[in-house]
Design a protein around this motif. Structure first.
Motif, short mmCIF file in Angstrom:
data_model
loop_
_atom_site.label_atom_id
_atom_site.label_comp_id
_atom_site.label_asym_id
_atom_site.label_seq_id
_atom_site.Cartn_x
_atom_site.Cartn_y
_atom_site.Cartn_z
N ARG A 1 -33.88 -1.19 30.51
CA ARG A 1 -32.82 -2.04 29.96
C ARG A 1 -32.46 -1.62 28.54
O ARG A 1 -31.27 -1.57 28.18
CB ARG A 1 -33.24 -3.51 30.00
CG ARG A 1 -33.27 -4.10 31.40
CD ARG A 1 -33.63 -5.57 31.39
NE ARG A 1 -33.64 -6.15 32.72
CZ ARG A 1 -32.56 -6.62 33.34
NH1 ARG A 1 -31.38 -6.63 32.71
NH2 ARG A 1 -32.64 -7.11 34.55
N HIS A 2 -33.48 -1.31 27.73
CA HIS A 2 -33.23 -0.85 26.37
C HIS A 2 -32.45 0.48 26.39
O HIS A 2 -31.56 0.70 25.56
CB HIS A 2 -34.54 -0.66 25.61
CG HIS A 2 -35.20 -1.95 25.22
ND1 HIS A 2 -34.49 -3.09 24.93
CD2 HIS A 2 -36.51 -2.28 25.07
CE1 HIS A 2 -35.31 -4.07 24.62
NE2 HIS A 2 -36.55 -3.60 24.69
N LEU A 3 -32.80 1.35 27.34
CA LEU A 3 -32.10 2.63 27.47
C LEU A 3 -30.62 2.42 27.80
O LEU A 3 -29.74 3.05 27.20
CB LEU A 3 -32.77 3.47 28.55
CG LEU A 3 -32.11 4.82 28.88
CD1 LEU A 3 -32.08 5.73 27.65
CD2 LEU A 3 -32.83 5.51 30.04
N ILE A 4 -30.33 1.51 28.72
CA ILE A 4 -28.94 1.22 29.10
C ILE A 4 -28.18 0.65 27.90
O ILE A 4 -27.02 1.00 27.66
CB ILE A 4 -28.89 0.24 30.28
CG1 ILE A 4 -29.56 0.84 31.52
CG2 ILE A 4 -27.45 -0.14 30.60
CD1 ILE A 4 -28.90 2.08 32.04
N GLU A 5 -28.82 -0.21 27.14
CA GLU A 5 -28.17 -0.78 25.95
C GLU A 5 -27.83 0.32 24.94
O GLU A 5 -26.72 0.34 24.38
CB GLU A 5 -29.08 -1.82 25.31
CG GLU A 5 -29.24 -3.10 26.13
CD GLU A 5 -30.26 -4.05 25.54
OE1 GLU A 5 -30.90 -3.68 24.52
OE2 GLU A 5 -30.43 -5.16 26.08
N SER A 6 -28.77 1.23 24.69
CA SER A 6 -28.54 2.33 23.73
C SER A 6 -27.42 3.24 24.21
O SER A 6 -26.56 3.66 23.41
CB SER A 6 -29.83 3.13 23.55
OG SER A 6 -30.86 2.33 23.02
N LEU A 7 -27.40 3.55 25.51
CA LEU A 7 -26.36 4.43 26.05
C LEU A 7 -24.99 3.75 26.01
O LEU A 7 -23.97 4.41 25.80
CB LEU A 7 -26.71 4.82 27.48
CG LEU A 7 -27.90 5.79 27.62
CD1 LEU A 7 -28.40 5.81 29.06
CD2 LEU A 7 -27.51 7.20 27.17
N ARG B 1 -23.96 1.71 23.69
CA ARG B 1 -23.49 1.86 22.31
C ARG B 1 -23.01 3.28 22.06
O ARG B 1 -22.01 3.49 21.35
CB ARG B 1 -24.61 1.51 21.33
CG ARG B 1 -25.05 0.04 21.41
CD ARG B 1 -26.05 -0.30 20.32
NE ARG B 1 -26.56 -1.67 20.47
CZ ARG B 1 -27.72 -1.96 21.05
NH1 ARG B 1 -28.49 -0.97 21.49
NH2 ARG B 1 -28.11 -3.21 21.16
N LEU B 2 -23.69 4.25 22.65
CA LEU B 2 -23.28 5.65 22.51
C LEU B 2 -21.90 5.88 23.13
O LEU B 2 -21.11 6.70 22.64
CB LEU B 2 -24.32 6.56 23.16
CG LEU B 2 -24.26 8.06 22.85
CD1 LEU B 2 -24.41 8.31 21.35
CD2 LEU B 2 -25.34 8.81 23.61
N LEU B 3 -21.61 5.14 24.19
CA LEU B 3 -20.31 5.24 24.85
C LEU B 3 -19.25 4.42 24.12
O LEU B 3 -18.08 4.43 24.51
CB LEU B 3 -20.44 4.75 26.30
CG LEU B 3 -19.32 5.06 27.29
CD1 LEU B 3 -19.13 6.57 27.44
CD2 LEU B 3 -19.60 4.43 28.64
N LYS B 4 -19.68 3.73 23.04
CA LYS B 4 -18.77 2.90 22.24
C LYS B 4 -18.15 1.78 23.08
O LYS B 4 -16.96 1.49 22.97
CB LYS B 4 -17.66 3.76 21.62
CG LYS B 4 -18.15 4.83 20.65
CD LYS B 4 -18.67 4.23 19.36
CE LYS B 4 -18.80 5.28 18.28
NZ LYS B 4 -19.87 6.24 18.49
N THR B 5 -18.97 1.19 23.91
CA THR B 5 -18.50 0.06 24.71
C THR B 5 -19.37 -1.15 24.41
O THR B 5 -20.49 -1.02 23.90
CB THR B 5 -18.54 0.40 26.21
OG1 THR B 5 -17.91 -0.64 26.95
CG2 THR B 5 -19.98 0.55 26.70
N LYS B 6 -18.87 -2.34 24.70
CA LYS B 6 -19.66 -3.55 24.48
C LYS B 6 -20.86 -3.54 25.41
O LYS B 6 -20.73 -3.34 26.62
CB LYS B 6 -18.80 -4.78 24.74
CG LYS B 6 -17.68 -4.98 23.73
CD LYS B 6 -16.90 -6.25 24.04
CE LYS B 6 -15.78 -6.46 23.04
NZ LYS B 6 -15.00 -7.70 23.36
N VAL B 7 -22.03 -3.78 24.83
CA VAL B 7 -23.26 -3.76 25.61
C VAL B 7 -23.21 -4.78 26.75
O VAL B 7 -23.61 -4.48 27.89
CB VAL B 7 -24.48 -4.03 24.70
CG1 VAL B 7 -25.75 -4.19 25.53
CG2 VAL B 7 -24.65 -2.92 23.68
N ASP B 8 -22.66 -5.96 26.46
CA ASP B 8 -22.61 -7.01 27.49
C ASP B 8 -21.74 -6.59 28.68
O ASP B 8 -21.98 -7.04 29.82
CB ASP B 8 -22.07 -8.31 26.90
CG ASP B 8 -23.09 -8.99 26.00
OD1 ASP B 8 -24.28 -8.60 26.05
OD2 ASP B 8 -22.70 -9.89 25.23
#
Length: 282
Positions: A130-136, A138-145
């Motif tokens: 889940r932490h990995l998906i959240e970091s990726l 942000r890298l994609l410059k999209t809202k985490v939610d």
């Protein structure tokens, strides 16, 4: 024997010990009026589900990939083209090549098509996934939610503590939650703990099961472990680095034919990683 003679159906439940773990099978000795195609069928017992039989799906029940919805996205089209439901995509890396690009393409596909996803990891705990998906995200410059709300489940299994049948049975129960995409992460761990023939067979059966349900299957695997691995994919995406350290993506958009460890008859698409990163940058 006298009881078997008068009974309409006879099932014999068996257990075998493999690698110190229990493997369960049911033998169908008799089923009046029906042919019995398999001598033994693996099954597992799961909490909240009961007995889960792992019979191979009949090929006649598997739909064509050209039937049903298809999906793509801006950068996804460069790499995987259009993805019909039921597609099986192998995301492979050579020589432990670290790359976030494959992940970013997958997340873009999810975001632009509003698809749901279920993740099963054989390498990382579910919290780390889940932490990995959240970091990726942000890298994609999209809202985490926007990405996290598309996660139907994130499950982690340790192959050293489960038989392959228990593992596949648990994954099948997850798939019954009907995600649009199923991601298998860290599949190389299966080859480290189980024989390659049983891994190839069980993953192929799982792929047929999810295809029948219209689920797109992504498999992330660090390396190529058997001759039967590549032919089970609909699309093969291999990330590698050349002798200068530059990263590239080699994509086969059709099921490859492999003879003597060589892919023949298909010309891959080669894309520089920098070009994909530019495409993925908002």
């Amino acid at each position: 024997k006298g009881l078997e003679f008068i009974a309409d159906s006879v099932f014999v439940f068996k257990t075998k010990i493999k690698r110190g773990l229990i493997a369960r099978y049911v033998e169908i000795r008799k089923f009046r009026g029906k042919e019995i195609p398999m001598a033994e069928i693996p099954f597992t017992i799961l909490k909240g589900c009961g007995l889960k039989v792992l019979a191979s799906p009949p090929l006649e029940d598997i739909p064509l990939l050209t039937i049903g919805q298809s999906f793509t996205a801006k950068c996804v089209e460069m790499v995987w083209s259009v993805i019909p439901r039921g597609t099986y995509i192998g995301l492979l890396t050579e020589k432990q090549t670290p790359s976030s690009t494959q992940w970013l393409l997958l997340l873009q596909l999810i975001k632009e098509n509003n698809l749901s996803i279920g993740i099963v990891s054989f390498r990382l705990p579910s919290v780390e996934m889940r932490h990995l998906i959240e970091s990726l995200s942000r890298l994609l410059k999209t809202k985490v939610d926007d990405i996290m709300k598309r996660l139907i489940f994130v499950s982690s299994y340790n192959p050293s503590s489960l038989s392959i049948h228990e593992l596949i049975g648990s994954i099948s129960v997850n798939v019954d939650q009907d995600p649009d995409i199923l991601l298998l992460h860290g599949v190389e761990m299966l080859y480290l703990y189980y024989g390659e023939r049983i891994v190839d067979r069980m993953l192929r059966d799982l792929a047929l099961y999810v295809r029948r349900k219209g689920v797109i299957l992504f498999e992330m695997c660090s390396g190529i472990y058997s001759k039967l691995q590549l032919p089970r994919y609909s699309i093969v995406h291999i990330t590698y680095t050349d002798e200068r350290g530059d990263m590239y993506h080699k994509i086969y958009r059709n099921t490859p034919i492999v003879i003597e460890d060589k892919i023949i008859g298909l010309k891959p698409i080669i894309i520089n990683d920098d070009n994909l990163i530019k495409c993925l940058s908002p």
